[in-house]
Design a protein around this motif. Sequence first.
Motif, PDB file in Angstrom:
ATOM      1  N   GLY A 260       0.797  -1.213   0.000  1.00  0.00           N
ATOM      2  CA  GLY A 260       0.000   0.000   0.000  1.00  0.00           C
ATOM      3  C   GLY A 260       0.831   1.264   0.000  1.00  0.00           C
ATOM      4  N   GLY A 261       0.263   2.333   0.550  1.00  0.00           N
ATOM      5  CA  GLY A 261       0.937   3.623   0.603  1.00  0.00           C
ATOM      6  C   GLY A 261       0.516   4.523  -0.546  1.00  0.00           C
ATOM      7  N   THR A 262       1.017   5.750  -0.535  1.00  0.00           N
ATOM      8  CA  THR A 262       0.713   6.712  -1.589  1.00  0.00           C
ATOM      9  C   THR A 262       1.893   6.850  -2.527  1.00  0.00           C
ATOM     10  OG1 THR A 262       1.549   8.586  -0.319  1.00  0.00           O
ATOM     11  CG2 THR A 262      -0.790   8.084  -0.099  1.00  0.00           C
ATOM     12  N   GLY A 263       1.589   7.349  -3.723  1.00  0.00           N
ATOM     13  CA  GLY A 263       2.627   7.613  -4.710  1.00  0.00           C
ATOM     14  C   GLY A 263       3.123   9.040  -4.592  1.00  0.00           C
ATOM     15  N   PRO A 264       3.949   9.471  -5.555  1.00  0.00           N
ATOM     16  CA  PRO A 264       4.483  10.841  -5.529  1.00  0.00           C
ATOM     17  C   PRO A 264       3.403  11.863  -5.860  1.00  0.00           C
ATOM     18  CG  PRO A 264       5.117   9.735  -7.560  1.00  0.00           C
ATOM     19  CD  PRO A 264       4.433   8.703  -6.698  1.00  0.00           C
ATOM     20  N   SER A 265       3.673  13.126  -5.519  1.00  0.00           N
ATOM     21  CA  SER A 265       2.692  14.183  -5.759  1.00  0.00           C
ATOM     22  C   SER A 265       2.420  14.370  -7.246  1.00  0.00           C
ATOM     23  CB  SER A 265       3.161  15.494  -5.137  1.00  0.00           C
ATOM     24  OG  SER A 265       4.415  15.875  -5.699  1.00  0.00           O
ATOM     25  N   THR A 266       3.353  13.986  -8.096  1.00  0.00           N
ATOM     26  CA  THR A 266       3.157  14.103  -9.539  1.00  0.00           C
ATOM     27  C   THR A 266       2.222  13.016 -10.077  1.00  0.00           C
ATOM     28  OG1 THR A 266       5.138  12.786  -9.918  1.00  0.00           O
ATOM     29  CG2 THR A 266       5.388  15.188  -9.944  1.00  0.00           C
ATOM     30  N   SER A 267       1.990  11.971  -9.269  1.00  0.00           N
ATOM     31  CA  SER A 267       1.101  10.873  -9.665  1.00  0.00           C
ATOM     32  C   SER A 267       0.292  10.450  -8.440  1.00  0.00           C
ATOM     33  CB  SER A 267       1.944   9.699 -10.178  1.00  0.00           C
ATOM     34  OG  SER A 267       1.124   8.624 -10.511  1.00  0.00           O
ATOM     35  N   PRO A 268      -0.672  11.318  -8.025  1.00  0.00           N
ATOM     36  CA  PRO A 268      -1.407  11.024  -6.785  1.00  0.00           C
ATOM     37  C   PRO A 268      -2.222   9.741  -6.888  1.00  0.00           C
ATOM     38  CG  PRO A 268      -2.401  12.854  -7.959  1.00  0.00           C
ATOM     39  CD  PRO A 268      -1.142  12.509  -8.692  1.00  0.00           C
ATOM     40  N   GLY A 269      -2.529   9.192  -5.745  1.00  0.00           N
ATOM     41  CA  GLY A 269      -3.292   7.951  -5.660  1.00  0.00           C
ATOM     42  C   GLY A 269      -2.552   6.964  -4.793  1.00  0.00           C
TER      43      GLY A 269
END
Length: 176
Positions: free
Chosen positions: A122-131
């Motif tokens: 899980g976790g989040t991706g970078p701000s350039t590719s949110p989600g």
Amino acid sequence: GTVTPSTCRTPPPSAKATWYCRGPADSLSCYLSCSPGSSPTGVSEAVCQGGSFSPSLPSLPCSPAAVLLAGGSLLSPYRVDAASTAELYSPGRNCSPLPSLPSPRAEAAMVRGPLGEVLLCGGTGPSTSPGAHTDCIELDRNGSWVHHSLLTTERVGAGLVRAGGQLFMVGGVEAR
């Protein structure tokens, strides 16, 4: 005549390791506990099957502990972003860099599996590719991050725990 079932005995304790077992001798389930400052070298759970443990118990079950750091948040004056670095820290030694994650992750959950495998989920991706990430990756024995499994829902900031030979991911939020 009567047939005697194949049985296993609780492994004897050592200076750094104690095996805790439960159940009848022909289907004994054992879990390893290492002394403070030590961690399992590989296998930490085993079941008696046909008179022997599966998987086989290691001769040196515990070794000096280390901490694996992977992903996380990069802070800058204007934003918070996900990191893709990974490193191994062991007291008294320098940090050892490991291969980078396949993609940046922040607020992911990590656990060590019963065979010594390391999973990051899980976790989040970078701000350039949110989600959110909807998968688990594994640090394999060759030191590479590889696909392991898919989650049934997005999980950001969740906890991952191993109990009774199973992995459970709890809590967290969806990244919508």
